[in-house]
Design a protein around this motif. Structure first.
Motif, PDB file in Angstrom:
ATOM      1  N   ALA A  35       0.799  -1.321  -0.008  1.00 18.16           N
ATOM      2  CA  ALA A  35      -0.012   0.064   0.062  1.00 18.16           C
ATOM      3  C   ALA A  35       0.937   1.026  -0.121  1.00 18.16           C
ATOM      4  O   ALA A  35       0.519   2.168  -0.589  1.00 18.16           O
ATOM      5  N   LEU A  36       2.087   1.234   0.790  1.00 15.48           N
ATOM      6  CA  LEU A  36       2.865   2.358   0.830  1.00 15.48           C
ATOM      7  C   LEU A  36       3.533   2.419  -0.478  1.00 15.48           C
ATOM      8  O   LEU A  36       3.695   3.767  -1.028  1.00 15.48           O
ATOM      9  N   GLN A  37       3.883   1.437  -1.160  1.00 19.77           N
ATOM     10  CA  GLN A  37       4.486   1.760  -2.270  1.00 19.77           C
ATOM     11  C   GLN A  37       3.553   2.195  -3.436  1.00 19.77           C
ATOM     12  O   GLN A  37       4.098   2.958  -4.217  1.00 19.77           O
ATOM     13  N   ALA A  38       2.218   1.851  -3.307  1.00 18.75           N
ATOM     14  CA  ALA A  38       1.197   2.463  -4.119  1.00 18.75           C
ATOM     15  C   ALA A  38       0.937   3.840  -4.102  1.00 18.75           C
ATOM     16  O   ALA A  38       0.476   4.671  -5.104  1.00 18.75           O
ATOM     17  N   ALA A  57       9.951  -0.227   1.439  1.00 21.90           N
ATOM     18  CA  ALA A  57      10.969  -0.947   1.435  1.00 21.90           C
ATOM     19  C   ALA A  57      11.321  -1.305   2.853  1.00 21.90           C
ATOM     20  O   ALA A  57      11.549  -2.748   3.107  1.00 21.90           O
ATOM     21  N   ARG A  58      11.273  -0.366   3.973  1.00 20.83           N
ATOM     22  CA  ARG A  58      11.593  -0.965   5.216  1.00 20.83           C
ATOM     23  C   ARG A  58      10.590  -1.768   5.604  1.00 20.83           C
ATOM     24  O   ARG A  58      10.815  -2.786   6.321  1.00 20.83           O
ATOM     25  N   GLU A  59       9.040  -1.669   5.481  1.00 26.79           N
ATOM     26  CA  GLU A  59       8.095  -2.512   6.007  1.00 26.79           C
ATOM     27  C   GLU A  59       8.141  -3.972   5.196  1.00 26.79           C
ATOM     28  O   GLU A  59       8.056  -4.949   5.975  1.00 26.79           O
ATOM     29  N   SER A  60       8.604  -3.962   3.746  1.00 25.51           N
ATOM     30  CA  SER A  60       8.758  -5.236   3.076  1.00 25.51           C
ATOM     31  C   SER A  60      10.017  -6.051   3.922  1.00 25.51           C
ATOM     32  O   SER A  60       9.783  -7.293   3.888  1.00 25.51           O
ATOM     33  N   GLU A  61      10.962  -5.201   4.175  1.00 29.76           N
ATOM     34  CA  GLU A  61      12.166  -5.947   4.786  1.00 29.76           C
ATOM     35  C   GLU A  61      11.712  -6.624   6.001  1.00 29.76           C
ATOM     36  O   GLU A  61      12.179  -7.657   6.579  1.00 29.76           O
TER      37      GLU A  61
END
Length: 555
Positions: free
Chosen positions: A370-373, A381-385
């Motif tokens: 959602a942040l990427q969108a 990127a931090r949340e995905s990590e």
């Protein structure tokens, strides 16, 4: 004079904030649109006394009365709840056993019993034993108060085996401080109840079904056995047999609402979504329920919707209005907004989900998308990590999307499997609605209190304070590190590993790497422990603790 004036002013301000301010806030209607994160209410308080009943021990291991161990916990919990006490249900107890990875039929040490009580937030734990001599059974009961670790009550009740209900009725009245005239809830015939309990504790599905069907045959009106049979069939993915079991509960039964909820779950399992929707809508018309609204939202996510039936986001919003404590509702609402391509609203609610459960990897992964969108690439990127740190599953999502072009798979929405609301993990929290600066100061205050309580060995109270700090500052590394140490201390190793991972993701430290290695050693994951210690030494080559631990590992 100046000091006195400031003191009076501060007192009046606090009075207005706590009394008038809260009253004004309570009088306002709920906004149709999602409120800001600071405006979301914290979890509500639990009752002051909460009792965990552990199945009583059978020291002689007499095979024909093994079932009485589980029966003791079921009977006492039922009676205590009927007397107005808050006793955890069998489902909540088994959930706690699973969190501590304790076999539900094992004989437990006092230390393990106390840890279980702390896990569920109990104030009292009831333990005991029973012994059969001839046709007479004697029951010894002990009531432990967890804050002092002392026995509050210890007594023995005895009588003929056929008077089992009366014996445990006397035990429950003594535990609850009730008079002899206070009657416990009605019971079926003893052979019916015996088959029912044996069905609960049997280790194989055919044995469970056999005992439960025997109980129903002896007493067709014992709907508790029908719902237990539904649970066995549902868990075995036998949706049609489960549907038949739950649908047999009559409308006049006190368990009718629970049975209709189970019918809807079976219909969902059979992918009969229209029928499930109609069943739950009828149930919702009988009375508001967060679990019902949540499951209707799940159905709406899984089928085409119309203006007449409503969108999934509407129902998840309704679930949250009825129950603001359950983290799953925040996740479902954020996930539903993501499915509707509303990335901004998805971000708002998923942030609330991870505030309440920082170890929820799915929430972090969907939040990253959602942040990427929304264009927040760095934060995404931090949340995905972090999601990848919590589980390698989330890394696979990005590599092999379930649907071409979609990094987030479908069917992540969370069903509720019980009509009743579980209070097992709910924390007594009262979080003020404050600005960002005040939130940081309040988080630091709760962190400091949590640290002091941790040093005093007050694990339960420390968890409450640290949870408050994390709610206000979700990525406070020190709070997660302390929380992990408490989980390690109380035997919740998996939860400790997650907490250490979040702490290290928030701020890497030698102390965190060593703590993570110690947790891995408890689960005998030597390779992961070695990796954590080697990383600690790369951060600080002079760390004697890391070097000593590494030296103890086998080559």
């Amino acid at each position: 004079m100046g000091f006195r004036f400031r003191f009076v002013f501060l007192f009046l301000f606090l009075f207005w904030f706590l009394v008038l301010g809260s009253g004004f806030a309570a009088a306002q209607p709920r906004a149709a649109q999602p409120p800001s994160p600071a405006g979301v209410a914290g979890p509500r308080a639990q009752p002051s006394e909460r009792v965990l009943v552990i199945p009583f021990e059978n020291p002689t291991r007499e095979p024909r009365i093994l079932w009485i161990g589980e029966a003791s916990a079921v009977l006492l919990a039922d009676d205590l709840n009927a007397f107005g006490k808050r006793a955890y249900t069998r489902e909540e107890r088994l959930d706690a056993f699973q969190r501590l990875q304790v076999p539900p039929v094992a004989t437990l040490s006092h230390a393990t019993v106390i840890r279980l009580g702390q896990v569920v937030g109990a104030t009292h734990v009831v333990i005991g034993s029973f012994r059969l001599t001839g046709g007479m059974i004697s029951v010894r009961t002990q009531n432990i108060r967890l804050d002092t670790g002392r026995m509050e009550h210890e007594f023995v009740e005895a009588g003929p085996l056929e008077d089992l209900f009366a014996i445990f009725g006397r035990v429950s009245r003594r535990l609850a401080g009730q008079s002899a005239s206070d009657a416990p809830p009605p019971r079926p015939a003893l052979p019916v109840f015996e088959n029912y309990v044996k069905g609960l504790i049997a280790t194989s599905t055919p044995a469970k079904i056999g005992y439960l069907e025997a109980a129903i045959k002896l007493d067709p009106g014992f709907d508790r056995a029908r719902l237990a049979l539904w649970n066995v069939q549902y868990d075995d993915a036998n949706g049609q047999a489960a549907l038949v079991a739950a649908a047999a509960v009559a409308e006049t039964s006190p368990m009718y609402a629970r049975a209709r909820f189970s019918v809807a779950l079976s219909l969902i399992q059979l992918n009969r979504l229209d029928d499930a929707f109609a069943t739950l809508r009828t149930l919702a018309d009988r009375g508001p329920s967060a679990t019902v609204m949540n499951n209707i939202g799940v159905i709406q996510l899984r089928r085409p919707v119309t203006p007449e039936t409503g969108r999934a986001t509407y129902y998840f919003n309704q679930a949250l209005k009825l129950d603001e404590d359950d983290q799953d509702y925040y996740f479902n609402l954020g996930y539903a907004y993501w499915a509707e391509k509303d990335a901004a609203s998805a971000t708002l609610w998923l942030r609330e989900a991870v505030r309440r459960d920082p170890a929820d990897g799915e929430a972090h992964a969907v939040l990253a998308a959602a942040l990427q969108a929304t264009g927040a690439a760095a934060e995404a990127a931090r949340e995905s990590e972090l999601a990848t740190q919590l589980s390698s599953t989330y890394a696979e999502w990005a590599k092999r999307p379930a649907t071409p072009g979609e990094a987030i798979p479908r069917r992540l929405e969370r069903l509720k499997l019980s009509l009743e609301v579980s209070t097992l993990y709910r924390i007594d929290n009262a979080i003020a609605i404050t600005g960002q600066r005040e939130q940081k100061e309040l988080a630091a205050f709760h962190l400091d209190r949590g640290r002091r309580l941790f040093e005093q060995g007050s694990n339960s109270e420390a968890v409450t304070e640290l949870s408050r700090a994390i709610y206000l500052s979700p990525y406070e590394a020190a709070a997660h590190l302390l929380l992990g140490r408490i989980h390690l201390r109380t035997g919740e190793t998996a939860a400790a590993i997650d907490a250490f991972k979040i702490a290290l993701w928030s701020q890497e430290s030698v102390e965190g790497r060593i703590a993570l290695a110690q947790a891995y050693l408890q689960v005998k994951d030597t390779a992961a422990a070695r990796s954590a210690l080697e990383r600690a030494l790369s951060l600080d080559p002079n760390s004697s603790e890391a070097r000593e631990l590494l030296g103890k590992l086998a080559p």
